[in-house]
Design an enzyme around this catalytic site. Sequence first.
Site, PDB file in Angstrom:
ATOM      1  N   LYS A 196      46.873  40.271  42.706  1.00 48.52           N
ATOM      2  CA  LYS A 196      47.670  39.933  43.895  1.00 48.52           C
ATOM      3  C   LYS A 196      47.113  40.635  45.106  1.00 48.52           C
ATOM      4  CE  LYS A 196      52.179  40.036  41.624  1.00 48.52           C
ATOM      5  NZ  LYS A 196      52.275  41.382  41.047  1.00 48.52           N
ATOM      6  N   LYS A 209      43.382  52.014  43.780  1.00 48.77           N
ATOM      7  CA  LYS A 209      44.263  51.604  44.878  1.00 48.77           C
ATOM      8  C   LYS A 209      44.200  52.568  46.055  1.00 48.77           C
ATOM      9  CE  LYS A 209      47.225  48.397  42.606  1.00 48.77           C
ATOM     10  NZ  LYS A 209      48.505  47.753  42.489  1.00 48.77           N
ATOM     11  N   LYS A 230      39.265  41.582  37.965  1.00 47.18           N
ATOM     12  CA  LYS A 230      40.469  40.898  37.489  1.00 47.18           C
ATOM     13  C   LYS A 230      41.106  40.113  38.637  1.00 47.18           C
ATOM     14  CE  LYS A 230      44.495  43.759  38.231  1.00 47.18           C
ATOM     15  NZ  LYS A 230      45.879  43.823  37.909  1.00 47.18           N
TER      16      LYS A 230
HETATM   17  P1  ATP Z   1      48.295  44.193  42.053  1.00 50.50           P
HETATM   18  O1  ATP Z   1      47.013  43.490  42.289  1.00 50.50           O
HETATM   19  O2  ATP Z   1      49.173  44.312  43.272  1.00 50.50           O
HETATM   20  O3  ATP Z   1      48.156  45.455  41.261  1.00 50.50           O
HETATM   21  P2  ATP Z   1      48.782  42.518  39.861  1.00 50.50           P
HETATM   22  O4  ATP Z   1      48.276  41.199  40.235  1.00 50.50           O
HETATM   23  O5  ATP Z   1      47.969  43.395  38.972  1.00 50.50           O
HETATM   24  O6  ATP Z   1      49.166  43.251  41.170  1.00 50.50           O
HETATM   25  P3  ATP Z   1      51.283  43.360  38.637  1.00 50.50           P
HETATM   26  O7  ATP Z   1      52.636  43.079  39.163  1.00 50.50           O
HETATM   27  O8  ATP Z   1      50.753  44.741  38.863  1.00 50.50           O
HETATM   28  O9  ATP Z   1      50.223  42.329  39.233  1.00 50.50           O
HETATM   29  O10 ATP Z   1      51.194  43.010  37.109  1.00 50.50           O
HETATM   30  C1  ATP Z   1      52.163  42.313  36.356  1.00 50.50           C
HETATM   31  C2  ATP Z   1      51.621  42.067  34.965  1.00 50.50           C
HETATM   32  O11 ATP Z   1      50.529  41.141  35.004  1.00 50.50           O
HETATM   33  C3  ATP Z   1      51.051  43.330  34.299  1.00 50.50           C
HETATM   34  O12 ATP Z   1      51.432  43.328  32.937  1.00 50.50           O
HETATM   35  C4  ATP Z   1      49.569  43.170  34.416  1.00 50.50           C
HETATM   36  O13 ATP Z   1      48.860  43.839  33.399  1.00 50.50           O
HETATM   37  C5  ATP Z   1      49.410  41.665  34.289  1.00 50.50           C
HETATM   38  N1  ATP Z   1      48.190  41.195  34.946  1.00 50.50           N
HETATM   39  C6  ATP Z   1      47.890  41.323  36.267  1.00 50.50           C
HETATM   40  N2  ATP Z   1      46.710  40.761  36.542  1.00 50.50           N
HETATM   41  C7  ATP Z   1      46.231  40.268  35.364  1.00 50.50           C
HETATM   42  C8  ATP Z   1      45.033  39.569  34.988  1.00 50.50           C
HETATM   43  N3  ATP Z   1      44.122  39.258  35.903  1.00 50.50           N
HETATM   44  N4  ATP Z   1      44.867  39.222  33.696  1.00 50.50           N
HETATM   45  C9  ATP Z   1      45.808  39.535  32.772  1.00 50.50           C
HETATM   46  N5  ATP Z   1      46.954  40.173  33.047  1.00 50.50           N
HETATM   47  C10 ATP Z   1      47.179  40.544  34.323  1.00 50.50           C
END
Ligand code: ATP
Length: 333
Positions: free
Chosen positions: A200, A114, A197
């Site tokens: 967001k 990040k 992955k």
């Molecule tokens: P950012 O991209 O801003 O880091 P994010 O999409 O990873 O956000 P978070 O709010 O950080 O979302 O994550 C919330 C939950 O969703 C966490 O438990 C994270 O491990 C899970 N998660 C996020 N993206 C994935 C994915 N692509 N596959 C499986 N689990 C996910």
Amino acid sequence: MARPRVLSGIQPTADSFHLGNYLGAVRQWVTLQETHDAYYCVVDLHAITVPTEPDALRRRSRVAAAQLFAAGLDPERSTVFVQSHVREHTELAWILICLTGMGEAARMTQFKDKSAKYGESAASVGLFTYPILQAADILLYQADSVPVGADQKQHLELTRDLGQRFNHRFGETFTLPEPYILKEVEKITDLQDPSAKMSKSSSSPAGILDVLEQPGPLRKKVMRAVTDTGSEVLFDEENKPGISNLLRIQSALTGTPIPELVARYDGQGYGTFKKDVAEAVVEAFTPIRERTEKLLSDEAELDRMLAIGARRASEVARRTMEMVRDRVGFLSA
Ligand code: ATP
Ligand code: LTN
């Protein structure tokens, strides 16, 4: 016997959750409320580790909470709350920061990824200490289990290390949590880049399926998902990462084992398969979107639900911090 406790958090960093958040985390949260004493928080303190506009934060925190209820969290069974409403999170984080080595924090890969986006010297110190605040979230509630996606494994290890360190130095205080990660859905990948992955903050709009998106764009994105050479629907992560991701999604959403799906689409080509994946996504998301819209139409009621969650969470957090303050050697006020 008391039920084991579960805690997890999700960041209000976008106007919708995506399929990775839903399959990798939130769906397990809903299941675990049946068997566990459940605490789930919208981690707004984590969201401000990167530049965040106040109105967007307010809106996204409510949207996040509404989606959690809409996805099936029952306010009677789960304590759903906003992290910043419980002041003890930042207090415990400070104490844990003082127990963390610089090198230990610097090894966190999510910080490296990040901060690369902003340039390491422009990244905030908050972003650097992000995993320690997460450890505080978890230890504060004496959680036994933490349902998350695979990207959070390292943060869970740090949480256990810090809990253990505190216990050794100051006496048994914290429960050491176990990650709860479902292998089949631990990493849902970006539809346009199956090596990354779904995220967001870093997926392109075409690569991400948002829970609150309308059926039209959802269908279009699935149909345009990057597929692999050949035309057979086969599970092969190495040579067919795009199709394998869609198979994992379809299997998780319909409850059909992957080998059964492979047999079903034998000789049918990618088109028919993708159409069915798109329908499964639309079917799963539509009721959540409709319930979210309804919850958001009455902000006062939503805020009231969150205030109840905050009260319940604060009660647990206060008890832990009383013990922590005393063990560390702070005078009582
Ligand atoms: P950012 O991209 O801003 O880091 P994010 O999409 O990873 O956000 P978070 O709010 O950080 O979302 O994550 C919330 C939950 O969703 C966490 O438990 C994270 O491990 C899970 N998660 C996020 N993206 C994935 C994915 N692509 N596959 C499986 N689990 C996910
Ligand atoms: N760091 C997590 C979000 C998060 C979390 C938590 C998850 C903050 N606090 C406590 C589990 C338990 C993320 O980036 N997905």
